[in-house]
Every structure is written in C-alpha cells, then in structure tokens.
Motif scaffolding. Sequence first.
Motif, short mmCIF file in Angstrom:
data_model
loop_
_atom_site.label_atom_id
_atom_site.label_comp_id
_atom_site.label_asym_id
_atom_site.label_seq_id
_atom_site.Cartn_x
_atom_site.Cartn_y
_atom_site.Cartn_z
N ILE A 124 -7.40 8.88 -13.83
CA ILE A 124 -6.87 8.26 -12.60
C ILE A 124 -7.94 7.34 -12.05
N GLY A 184 -11.75 1.98 -12.59
CA GLY A 184 -13.05 1.41 -12.24
C GLY A 184 -13.99 1.63 -13.42
N PRO A 185 -15.27 1.28 -13.25
CA PRO A 185 -16.22 1.46 -14.35
C PRO A 185 -16.30 2.91 -14.85
N THR A 186 -16.16 3.90 -13.96
CA THR A 186 -16.23 5.30 -14.40
C THR A 186 -15.05 5.62 -15.32
N GLY A 187 -13.84 5.36 -14.84
CA GLY A 187 -12.64 5.72 -15.60
C GLY A 187 -12.57 4.99 -16.93
N ARG A 194 -4.31 -0.33 -8.32
CA ARG A 194 -4.30 -1.76 -8.03
C ARG A 194 -3.64 -2.55 -9.17
N GLY A 239 -11.45 -2.58 -12.47
CA GLY A 239 -12.80 -2.88 -11.94
C GLY A 239 -13.13 -2.18 -10.63
N GLN A 247 -22.51 -6.35 -8.27
CA GLN A 247 -22.91 -7.46 -9.13
C GLN A 247 -24.27 -7.31 -9.78
N TRP A 248 -25.26 -6.63 -9.12
CA TRP A 248 -26.63 -6.66 -9.63
C TRP A 248 -26.90 -5.48 -10.55
N ASN A 299 -0.09 1.62 -10.69
CA ASN A 299 0.36 3.00 -10.84
C ASN A 299 -0.50 3.96 -10.03
N LYS A 324 -20.15 -8.11 2.86
CA LYS A 324 -20.94 -8.98 1.98
C LYS A 324 -20.52 -10.41 2.31
N SER A 371 -19.18 7.00 -9.36
CA SER A 371 -20.59 6.71 -9.10
C SER A 371 -21.08 7.48 -7.88
N ALA A 395 -21.79 4.99 -12.45
CA ALA A 395 -20.38 5.12 -12.87
C ALA A 395 -20.30 5.25 -14.39
P1 FDA Z 1 -14.34 2.37 -8.22
O1 FDA Z 1 -14.10 2.57 -6.82
O2 FDA Z 1 -15.06 1.19 -8.69
O3 FDA Z 1 -13.06 2.61 -9.09
C1 FDA Z 1 -12.08 3.56 -8.72
C2 FDA Z 1 -10.71 3.04 -9.12
O4 FDA Z 1 -9.72 4.03 -8.78
C3 FDA Z 1 -10.29 1.77 -8.35
O5 FDA Z 1 -9.88 0.79 -9.28
C4 FDA Z 1 -9.12 2.24 -7.47
O6 FDA Z 1 -8.15 1.24 -7.27
C5 FDA Z 1 -8.57 3.39 -8.27
N1 FDA Z 1 -7.82 4.39 -7.49
C6 FDA Z 1 -8.14 4.93 -6.31
N2 FDA Z 1 -7.21 5.87 -5.95
C7 FDA Z 1 -6.29 5.91 -6.95
C8 FDA Z 1 -5.10 6.67 -7.17
N3 FDA Z 1 -4.69 7.61 -6.31
N4 FDA Z 1 -4.39 6.42 -8.29
C9 FDA Z 1 -4.80 5.50 -9.21
N5 FDA Z 1 -5.93 4.75 -9.04
C10 FDA Z 1 -6.67 4.97 -7.93
N6 FDA Z 1 -23.19 -1.48 -7.66
C11 FDA Z 1 -24.16 -2.04 -8.45
O7 FDA Z 1 -24.52 -1.46 -9.48
N7 FDA Z 1 -24.71 -3.24 -8.12
C12 FDA Z 1 -24.34 -3.93 -7.00
O8 FDA Z 1 -24.82 -5.04 -6.73
C13 FDA Z 1 -23.35 -3.34 -6.15
N8 FDA Z 1 -22.92 -3.97 -5.01
C14 FDA Z 1 -21.77 -3.58 -4.39
C15 FDA Z 1 -21.20 -4.37 -3.40
C16 FDA Z 1 -19.99 -3.99 -2.81
C17 FDA Z 1 -19.40 -4.86 -1.72
C18 FDA Z 1 -19.35 -2.79 -3.21
C19 FDA Z 1 -18.05 -2.35 -2.59
C20 FDA Z 1 -19.93 -1.99 -4.20
C21 FDA Z 1 -21.13 -2.38 -4.80
N9 FDA Z 1 -21.71 -1.61 -5.81
C22 FDA Z 1 -22.75 -2.12 -6.55
C23 FDA Z 1 -21.17 -0.27 -6.14
C24 FDA Z 1 -20.30 -0.27 -7.39
O9 FDA Z 1 -19.35 -1.31 -7.33
C25 FDA Z 1 -19.61 1.10 -7.50
O10 FDA Z 1 -20.62 2.10 -7.57
C26 FDA Z 1 -18.74 1.24 -8.75
O11 FDA Z 1 -17.74 0.26 -8.81
C27 FDA Z 1 -18.08 2.61 -8.76
O12 FDA Z 1 -17.26 2.74 -9.90
P2 FDA Z 1 -16.18 3.89 -9.96
O13 FDA Z 1 -15.36 3.65 -11.18
O14 FDA Z 1 -16.86 5.20 -9.81
O15 FDA Z 1 -15.27 3.70 -8.65
#
Ligand code: FDA
Length: 472
Positions: free
Chosen positions: A11, A14-17, A37, A41, A59-60, A234, A296, A423, A436
């Motif tokens: 579910i 994102g990068p983890t899934g 979504r 990503g 991004q970084w 979904n 940001k 993450s 992640a």
């Molecule tokens: P993430 O939140 O990315 O993915 C979760 C997914 O689950 C999403 O696609 C969401 O839509 C989906 N979802 C949620 N509920 C759901 C449901 N009920 N059913 C189905 N899907 C569902 N990191 C870094 O390394 N360098 C950086 O420069 C930055 N800078 C930064 C800026 C900003 C503005 C943000 C918001 C974040 C960062 N980060 C970052 C953090 C980094 O983006 C973040 O740690 C990872 O995207 C986390 O990845 P995950 O897959 O764990 O969660």
Amino acid sequence: MATLERDVVIIGAGPTGLTAAHELRKAGKTVAVLEARDRVGGRTWTDVIGGATIEIGGQWISPDQTGLYSLLEEFGIETYPRHKEGTSVFVGPDGKRIEYTGEDFPIAPEKVAEMDKLIAVMDELAAQIDPDRPWEHARAEELDMISFHHWLRTLTDDEDAATNIGLFIAGGMLTKPAHTFSALQALLMAASAGSFSNLVNEDFILDRRIVGTMQGVSKTVAAHLGEDVVFLNNPVLKLDWSEEGVTAYGATVTVSAKKAIVAVPPNLYSRISYNPPLPRKKHITHQHQSMGLVIKVHAVYDTPFWRAKGLSGTGFAPTQIVSEVYDNTFYEDTRGTLVGFISDVHADAMFELSEEERKARILADLANFLGDEALTPEVFYLSDFGSEEWTRGAYATSYDLGGLFRFGPDQSVPTGAIHWASSDLAGEGYQHVDGAVRMGRRTAALIIAALDGTAHDPAYDGSVPVPDTAHA
Ligand code: FDA
C-alpha cells in the motif's frame, strides 16, 4: 472491480513501497502495489511549472546515503552536484547582512565557540546512539523527557547559540518548533545522518541531486516493475487481516495476499479501516507520530544573478521567515533557481496571508539574502504538502515528547500479516529517501525469509541490494 491474488500487496507507491516491490520481484514473489494518487513517488514529486522543472518534494542526496546510491547504481541513474561556489550570506537577528566563507556563521567568536561546544556534545551522544534502536541508549528515557529547546538551555547560557543549534534540527529537519520534540528525537535525527556535524554541514547533507529528478527514481523503478504491478488511483481504505493473510480493498482493485506492507507515513495509518481492529498498542503508538510542516519556496530567474556577484546562493537567517536559501538550479538549466525554506510556525503565519502578501513577504526575504534582483522571479511556486491529502505535512513524522522511548520499540513490529515501512520508521536515513529505500529492502528481506521459511539476518541494513546471504 478487479480481484487479484498475490504473494504480497503493498500500500503506497513511494520510494519505500516501490523498493520493496522491486526486491520481492527479484526474489520471484508476485506483488501488487496500490497507490492512492494518480502518480508514483509520494513525497518525491516533480512538475514543470512555467517551463521550469521544479522538484516539489525530496531532491538531495548526501554521500553517506548508500542505500539510495546503490539503487541509483542498479538502474544506472546519474547524480550532479549542487552549485556551492562563492560566498555565503548570513542575516543576523539585527537584520545585518554579512557575506562569509567557511563553515562558521560570522558571529562573535565566543558564540561560535559556544555553538561548537554544543555540536561536540551532540556528536558525542549521537555516536553512542544506534539509529535503529535509540530507545536502548542508557540515557534514552531521560533524554526523551525533555524538549530539545530546554535541553539545549541546560547546556549553555548563550541564547543565540542555543537558538542557532536548535534551528538545524527544529526548523531544518523535523520542521517543528524545538519545544515540541525531545532531545532523544533530535539525537536520533543526528545519529541517522552519521553525526550532528553532518546535519549542520549543508555541503554534506545537500550534496548532490538526481539528473532525472528524485521522483524519476520512483518512476524508473515502477516502469521496471512492468504492467499489472502498480495500480494508481487506488487508495486503500479497508484492510482485512489475520496471521495468515490479508485482503486490501482499493477503489478498482482488490488484492488478497499472504503479506501486506503498509508503506505510507504513520500519520496516515488511521485512514485505513482494519478488520479486525489493530491491537491496542498499535492503535496508540502511531497517534504519537505527527508530520512537521515546511514550505519549500521555488523562485526561477532568467540567470543565476547571484553567481555574477560571487555569491553561492547559500544563505542563513535564523530569525527570518525564510531561514535558509540555496542555489537550486536544475541540471543543465541556463536559468537560475533558488530554493528557500519556511518552517513550522513561520509556515502557519505565511498561510494566514493573502497570496500576494505571502509572495511579497517571501521575496523580500530572498532579496535580503541576495539582492533586489530576487524580487522579480519568472516563476514563483510554493510546495505545500500540508494540503496534500495523502501526505498532510512535510518532510516526515516524528514523535511528541516521550513518544520515542515509549512507543519506538513497537513502531515496526508486524501486526499479523501486516508489515509497516516508510522513511519515518527508518534508523539510518530517517526522514530521507535513503531511509525509504533501506526500509523497503529490509521489509522485503523479512517477508522473503518468512515466505521461504528461511532464516533472516536481523542486522541487514538495506544499504545494498538484498544479498542471497540475507535470508540464507
Ligand atoms: P511517501 O510518503 O513518499 O510515499 C507513500 C505513498 O503512499 C504516497 O505515494 C501516498 O500517496 C501513498 N498512500 C498514502 N496513503 C495511502 C492509502 N491509504 N492507500 C494507497 N496509497 C496511499 N528526502 C531526501 O532524501 N532528500 C530531500 O531533499 C528531501 N526533501 C524533502 C522535501 C519535501 C518538501 C518533502 C515533503 C520531503 C522531502 N524529503 C527529502 C523526504 C522524502 O521525500 C521522504 O522521506 C520519502 O519520500 C518517503 O518515502 P516513503 O515511500 O516512505 O513515503
């Protein structure tokens, strides 16, 4: 409505899934990823706005983020350095603007010495903390009882030094005021990046970017997974579970599987209705993890005008609304892009203003750093993850006071056939894409071992592609 049977349902794309799906597929498991979504990503997201490529989310990448680096290597994805050449700018509490070079802020030497003393204390404690188990440190309970704000003031009488150091983790990382989280939580943040010194060194923590953007990494992995694996649009709002298996209900796809990975940030766990309800401790634990809030700021100019003045584009202003700014010019773009950050209560205040007032206020701060040319960008865009239903804040979640020691040990413990990963739950790489990737790999390795009936290496840190020995 399509009904599928897979070994594992994930579910969240994102990068983890997506990393977990990739590892599971490599081990011959069948997988479906259900994403709320219309894109992959998660908190990494790129858009073209006014003709400019804007990285709205993460991004970084920093040199120690070997989890992410090994994924980039696997897919042949290139990185490029952030522009750092030139002098930096510091705007003090009195509004005075000073250009400087080197790592230390251009403030009184005794204040620099006091900040260095605090950094040394943080480094020493962070080195003793295992980011995967911060609650096991001998002083964990005590350090989780005191806010980071107050703890710093037990170490120094110098208010400016405490404010400056506090900001690196409060505004800069957890994006919450320093009085809302504990010293232990701050030390976890430092330990997860190798040291506090790494966190305060922007040349380290904001070292490089991805040529095809950070969201591009997720897009590449999703494309590699192929058709009939990732299902967009979904949202999973209902999840049946037991020890033996799960059924996840998306909008158009239902998946029955032996295991589930809930790869969404913990603040969103309660969007899903679990049948039967989760055990008491799981119900409680994740209520103590909440998202920070940061805006940001992206401003694109026809040229990187600050470089012609010998400025790097880097600026710090601990008491300004926009407290940090960097040159964020995209790969091979001839225009110049600045990125700034507005955290926690400052972000609240900005959202109280009208759109025009907000823009004028933010651009005035950019001009304080780099000159009046900053007042007239060609493109101006604010990342607002706080209003994104499937994130609800930025960058990530952290515990309230006392929460890390009390609930941390349970945060990643599976519930029946459900595994929890993001993450936000990572040790090394906590809050970052690197974390992640590590969580995706570690969770996949755990599930592969369980499905294959083989032993699992609990020390596996997710920093390289799952080796055969990890579950041999
Ligand atoms: P993430 O939140 O990315 O993915 C979760 C997914 O689950 C999403 O696609 C969401 O839509 C989906 N979802 C949620 N509920 C759901 C449901 N009920 N059913 C189905 N899907 C569902 N990191 C870094 O390394 N360098 C950086 O420069 C930055 N800078 C930064 C800026 C900003 C503005 C943000 C918001 C974040 C960062 N980060 C970052 C953090 C980094 O983006 C973040 O740690 C990872 O995207 C986390 O990845 P995950 O897959 O764990 O969660």
